[in-house]
Scaffold this active site. Sequence first.
Site, mmCIF file in Angstrom:
data_model
loop_
_atom_site.group_PDB
_atom_site.id
_atom_site.type_symbol
_atom_site.label_atom_id
_atom_site.label_comp_id
_atom_site.label_asym_id
_atom_site.label_seq_id
_atom_site.Cartn_x
_atom_site.Cartn_y
_atom_site.Cartn_z
ATOM 1 N N ASP A 49 37.917 38.472 38.887
ATOM 2 C CA ASP A 49 39.218 37.781 38.583
ATOM 3 C C ASP A 49 38.983 36.390 38.861
ATOM 4 O O ASP A 49 39.270 35.427 38.303
ATOM 5 C CB ASP A 49 40.420 38.464 39.154
ATOM 6 C CG ASP A 49 40.344 38.700 40.656
ATOM 7 O OD1 ASP A 49 39.172 38.809 41.408
ATOM 8 O OD2 ASP A 49 41.294 39.010 41.423
ATOM 9 N N ASP A 54 32.720 36.956 26.452
ATOM 10 C CA ASP A 54 33.654 36.428 25.409
ATOM 11 C C ASP A 54 34.723 35.249 26.013
ATOM 12 O O ASP A 54 34.869 34.106 25.335
ATOM 13 C CB ASP A 54 34.755 37.733 25.118
ATOM 14 C CG ASP A 54 34.280 38.587 23.722
ATOM 15 O OD1 ASP A 54 32.994 38.511 23.439
ATOM 16 O OD2 ASP A 54 35.103 38.887 23.041
ATOM 17 N N ASP A 81 30.831 41.990 29.776
ATOM 18 C CA ASP A 81 31.381 42.202 28.518
ATOM 19 C C ASP A 81 32.541 40.863 28.125
ATOM 20 O O ASP A 81 32.725 40.269 27.374
ATOM 21 C CB ASP A 81 31.985 43.516 27.907
ATOM 22 C CG ASP A 81 32.582 43.428 26.520
ATOM 23 O OD1 ASP A 81 32.037 42.958 25.696
ATOM 24 O OD2 ASP A 81 33.709 44.159 26.451
ATOM 25 N N LYS A 117 33.796 43.425 42.068
ATOM 26 C CA LYS A 117 35.159 43.592 42.490
ATOM 27 C C LYS A 117 34.977 44.575 43.512
ATOM 28 O O LYS A 117 35.807 45.768 43.626
ATOM 29 C CB LYS A 117 36.086 44.355 41.270
ATOM 30 C CG LYS A 117 37.406 44.541 41.639
ATOM 31 C CD LYS A 117 38.296 43.066 41.482
ATOM 32 C CE LYS A 117 39.749 43.258 42.009
ATOM 33 N NZ LYS A 117 40.476 41.870 41.892
ATOM 34 N N TYR A 121 31.067 52.208 30.731
ATOM 35 C CA TYR A 121 30.626 52.432 29.223
ATOM 36 C C TYR A 121 29.918 53.859 28.936
ATOM 37 O O TYR A 121 30.185 54.394 27.973
ATOM 38 C CB TYR A 121 29.565 51.294 28.705
ATOM 39 C CG TYR A 121 30.259 50.231 28.083
ATOM 40 C CD1 TYR A 121 31.079 49.419 29.006
ATOM 41 C CD2 TYR A 121 30.132 49.827 26.871
ATOM 42 C CE1 TYR A 121 31.778 48.029 28.652
ATOM 43 C CE2 TYR A 121 30.751 48.634 26.244
ATOM 44 C CZ TYR A 121 31.367 47.836 27.143
ATOM 45 O OH TYR A 121 32.041 46.858 26.692
HETATM 46 C C1 IPM Z 1 29.412 43.311 22.820
HETATM 47 C C2 IPM Z 1 30.722 44.092 22.073
HETATM 48 C C3 IPM Z 1 30.302 45.668 22.328
HETATM 49 C C4 IPM Z 1 30.488 45.973 23.764
HETATM 50 C C5 IPM Z 1 31.287 46.458 21.455
HETATM 51 C C6 IPM Z 1 31.023 46.200 20.085
HETATM 52 C C7 IPM Z 1 30.644 47.913 21.901
HETATM 53 O O1 IPM Z 1 31.884 43.936 22.437
HETATM 54 O O2 IPM Z 1 28.279 43.434 22.519
HETATM 55 O O3 IPM Z 1 29.780 42.523 23.786
HETATM 56 O O4 IPM Z 1 31.465 46.033 24.333
HETATM 57 O O5 IPM Z 1 29.329 45.623 24.376
HETATM 58 MG MG MG Z 2 31.831 41.967 23.860
#
Ligand code: IPM
Ligand code: MG
Length: 355
Positions: free
Chosen positions: A222, A250, A246, A190, A142
């Site tokens: 993975d 999700d 990240d 990884k 990042y």
């Molecule tokens: C998160 C989001 C952010 C990230 C984006 C919006 C930059 O997806 O906080 O998980 O990738 O960290």
């Molecule tokens: Mg995110």
Amino acid sequence: MEMNIALLPGDGIGPEVMEEAVRVTRVVARRYGHKVEFAGGLVGAAAIDKTGNPYPDETHRLCMNADAVLFGAIGHPRYDSNPRAEVRPEQGLLAMRKKLGLFANLRPVFTFASLMDQSPLKNHLLKQVDFLVVRELIGGIYFGQPSGRSEDGGTAFDTCLYTREEIERIVDLAFGFAMERKHRLTLVDKANVLATSRLWREVTMEVSKRYPGVDTDYLFVDNAAMQIILNPSRFDVLVTENMFGDILTDEASVIAGSLGLLPSASIGLHTSVFEPIHGSYPQAAGKNIANPLAMILSVAMMFEYGFQMKDEAGLIRAAVEASVNERVGTPDIARGKTCSTRDVGEWIAGYIDNA
Ligand code: IPM
Ligand code: MG
């Protein structure tokens, strides 16, 4: 105790869920005799519109002077369809994380017994799911330099970079959480491919010697992605680098049944920030239908990690759980009658007031 809280509602549904967070913070503070002051700041697309900068200096000063920051959401569809936009709302979030030194992002993953049918996973997989992802937040791909395009524009590159110190401070923190929880820690990396991952593994092995009471294991990312779906109850604390964290969080959020349920805390060198893990959900903005629970649970994390007030945090969690059991829910989790964002916030505030 006196609490100065900065409010950064941001974009999309951010302002609506923030209103409910403020409502809940106020009643909890009143019940426990704390004095609370709020001050608002601009961030994201809302800040670009007014100042040209997604994280203006004034907002940074506000955060640095606050005891804690509540953050709504960031992002606007007008930027998503334009990959060449020079300024993007997300840069505001990244700048805030970096400037506030928020190196650890805590993302708990849990299920509500009465919402198990909402999850796309089979019920028997969901029992006893309760793990914490500790995501490194201000390093890795990042932020690594160099990053950009070649002169002719035909090549693009990003750099993934970690120092031993950056890894050690977050791994050590993660072991601390494992000690307070179920004494299990999993490093996700990884290491079969990436040099940074091999350093993560080396440092984690060293740090693990200081925590003999913690059962440590190592998973390739993975495989971890698969195990989170196949056997989510096996995890306690997962620690990982920025981008793996990240993606995995999700993925893990579907276990709970709605992205609208999961909170997060970002802690580090200066002020801590508490924010739902969902995004700005622009399709729902202004409609009073967004689920405020992730934001309200972020308030609980603020009381717990920002102010070391476990009773206050516990009461908020109990109120949220009661609302779910009583089927007071926004459309994403409703079974039968649906409630608005505000209905849910008011119900929870009422519960706390009468508890
Ligand atoms: C998160 C989001 C952010 C990230 C984006 C919006 C930059 O997806 O906080 O998980 O990738 O960290
Ligand atoms: Mg995110």
